[in-house]
Design an enzyme around this catalytic site. Structure first.
Site, PDB file in Angstrom:
ATOM      1  CG  HIS A   8      -2.115   1.089   1.194  1.00  0.00           C
ATOM      2  ND1 HIS A   8      -1.904   2.328   1.361  1.00  0.00           N
ATOM      3  CD2 HIS A   8      -3.202   0.891   0.736  1.00  0.00           C
ATOM      4  CE1 HIS A   8      -3.081   2.989   1.295  1.00  0.00           C
ATOM      5  NE2 HIS A   8      -3.937   2.005   0.820  1.00  0.00           N
ATOM      6  CG  ASP A  49      -8.274  -3.967  -3.068  1.00  0.00           C
ATOM      7  OD1 ASP A  49      -7.749  -3.115  -3.125  1.00  0.00           O
ATOM      8  OD2 ASP A  49      -9.696  -3.698  -3.075  1.00  0.00           O
TER       9      ASP A  49
END
Ligand code: SDX
Length: 393
Positions: free
Chosen positions: A272, A329
């Site tokens: 991320h 996700d």
């Protein structure tokens, strides 16, 4: 260049705006909407409460929530001519391409959104219509994947139940939506509702900064979210897990591929830009995964593969050194699949969840009277060339 430009490709360290909507701390794994911890909102609030909080800045009172829900209920219907536009899509066209086109087309049916300098009341009407009609559009797109007729909204349902009934309901019989499915959908939509200046939200803000209408701005955000490095990752994660399952479930082999610089394969759902520790949303979704699959009596082999991948990666120096952890996700697709959605609908569901955040950020950008977004560059191309006639090249 007047003055000088600091180069920050990908805006890794650029503050593009000031915002009072969402706070996140990537080191500590903290995420708060308008100051409220995501853990509390995911557990106690409804998606529509969180949408109100993000857009208007406070948790709604009973009367405010009722009025908001009523407004949404009375704008869930789409203009019938949208169907002509919708029917033109091939049945196998990607749901995200359909959604971005359909949302952009809303300005054709609701032209009041094109009025420059809308009054706050006019702007709020466009916001309500955007939020209300998105759920109907998403359900239409799902029905197209099955070749089934669309189901109309029913005023007796709240926003999320209405969406699920339009999605899983049938014309031939009344379908009871399992309370576990309603609760899981609320949680997933809340966890996706906003995330400060991510790629798609920054897109919505910069498109809105030219005074483009709400539908055009959200349509652009949908297009940005589609990419597999962003919202498209939830679809890519399931495709990756399925590929590993088909390949015999050898997680060590695929971890090695993810580390191999000569191999384009990335561990989708990992890493991320901001979270350099765990993504708080991933923690909540991982727990919800076990809970929902157990309650629905589903045993999904890819969940075990996902857990093994996480376990191995979190001990591997390559991932530890680069602070790569599961993101929102990584597990979300497993729940979407358990709820009955096909893989290529996952990112559309991410967009439905992110919509209140996009709306809130678009509204804040306008309230702050921010200038049109127009970054500069460092020019590295040719200079001082003279034109060469065609027959002399
Ligand atoms: C979302 O911004 C947001 O808030 C987004 C989001 C939201 O709510 O809006 O949180 C939603 O988009 C989550 C991210 C979903 N994307 C994926 O899961 C795709 C896989 N992840 C990556 O592609 C990547 O981690 C990004 C895109 C998420 C972040 O990329 P960065 O910050 O630009 O980091 P990078 O690509 O420069 O990677 C740094 C290093 C590189 O190695 P080195 O060059 O240092 O040797 O880490 C490696 C990368 O190769 N790396 C990975 C990896 N992610 C990064 N290696 C293997 N597998 C991965 N998944």
């Amino acid at each position: 260049l007047s003055g000088y430009v600091t180069l920050d490709i990908g805006y890794k360290n650029t503050g593009a705006t000031k915002s009072a909507i969402t706070f996140l701390d990537g080191e500590l794994g903290i995420l708060k909407y308008r100051g409220y911890p995501i853990e509390q909102l995911a557990e106690k609030a409804s998606f529509i409460e969180v949408a109100y909080l993000l857009i208007y800045g406070n948790l709604p009172t009973v009367d405010q929530l009722k009025a908001f829900q009523n407004e949404l209920t009375h704008h869930t219907l789409l203009h019938e001519d949208m169907k002509k536009f919708f029917d033109g899509f091939p049945s196998k066209s990607h749901p995200m391409g359909q959604l971005s086109s359909l949302v952009g087309a809303l300005s054709a049916f609701y032209p009041e959104s094109l009025k420059p300098n809308q009054t706050p009341a006019e702007q709020n009407q466009s916001i309500i219509k955007m939020l209300a009609k998105m759920a109907t559009l998403v359900s239409w797109i799902y029905k197209k994947t099955l070749g089934h007729p669309v189901i109309y909204p029913q005023n007796k349902y709240d926003y999320v139940t209405n969406f699920l009934n339009m999605t899983f309901g049938q014309r031939t019989e009344e379908v009871e939506i399992h309370p576990v499915v309603v609760s899981a959908m609320n949680t997933l939509l809340i966890l996706h509702a906003d995330h400060e200046q991510n790629c798609s939200t920054s897109t919505v803000r910069i498109v809105g900064s030219s005074e483009s209408n709400i539908y055009a701005s959200v349509s652009a955000g949908i297009s940005a979210l589609w990419g597999p490095l962003h919202g498209g990752a939830n679809q890519a994660v399931i495709e990756m897990l399925e590929q590993i399952k088909e390949d015999g479930g050898d997680t060590d082999k695929w971890i090695a591929k993810a580390k191999d610089k000569n191999d384009p394969f990335r561990l989708m759902g990992f890493g991320h830009r901001v979270y350099k520790n765990f993504d708080p949303r991933a923690k909540i979704i991982k727990k919800a995964c076990d809970d929902i699959l157990e309650k629905l009596g589903i045993n999904d082999e890819v969940l075990e593969i996902a857990k093994r991948l996480e376990e191995v990666a979190l001990k591997d120096p390559y991932f530890v050194e680069r602070k790569l952890y599961p993101n929102v996700d990584f597990y979300s697709g497993i729940i979407y699949r358990a709820l009955g959605f096909p893989t290529d609908m996952f990112t559309v569901l991410f967009a439905l969840g992110r919509l209140p955040g996009w709306i809130a950020q678009w509204k804040e950008m306008k309230e702050n009277k921010e200038p049109i977004g127009r970054p500069r560059q460092i020019y590295t191309g040719a200079v001082n060339l003279d034109y060469v006639e065609l027959d002399k090249r």
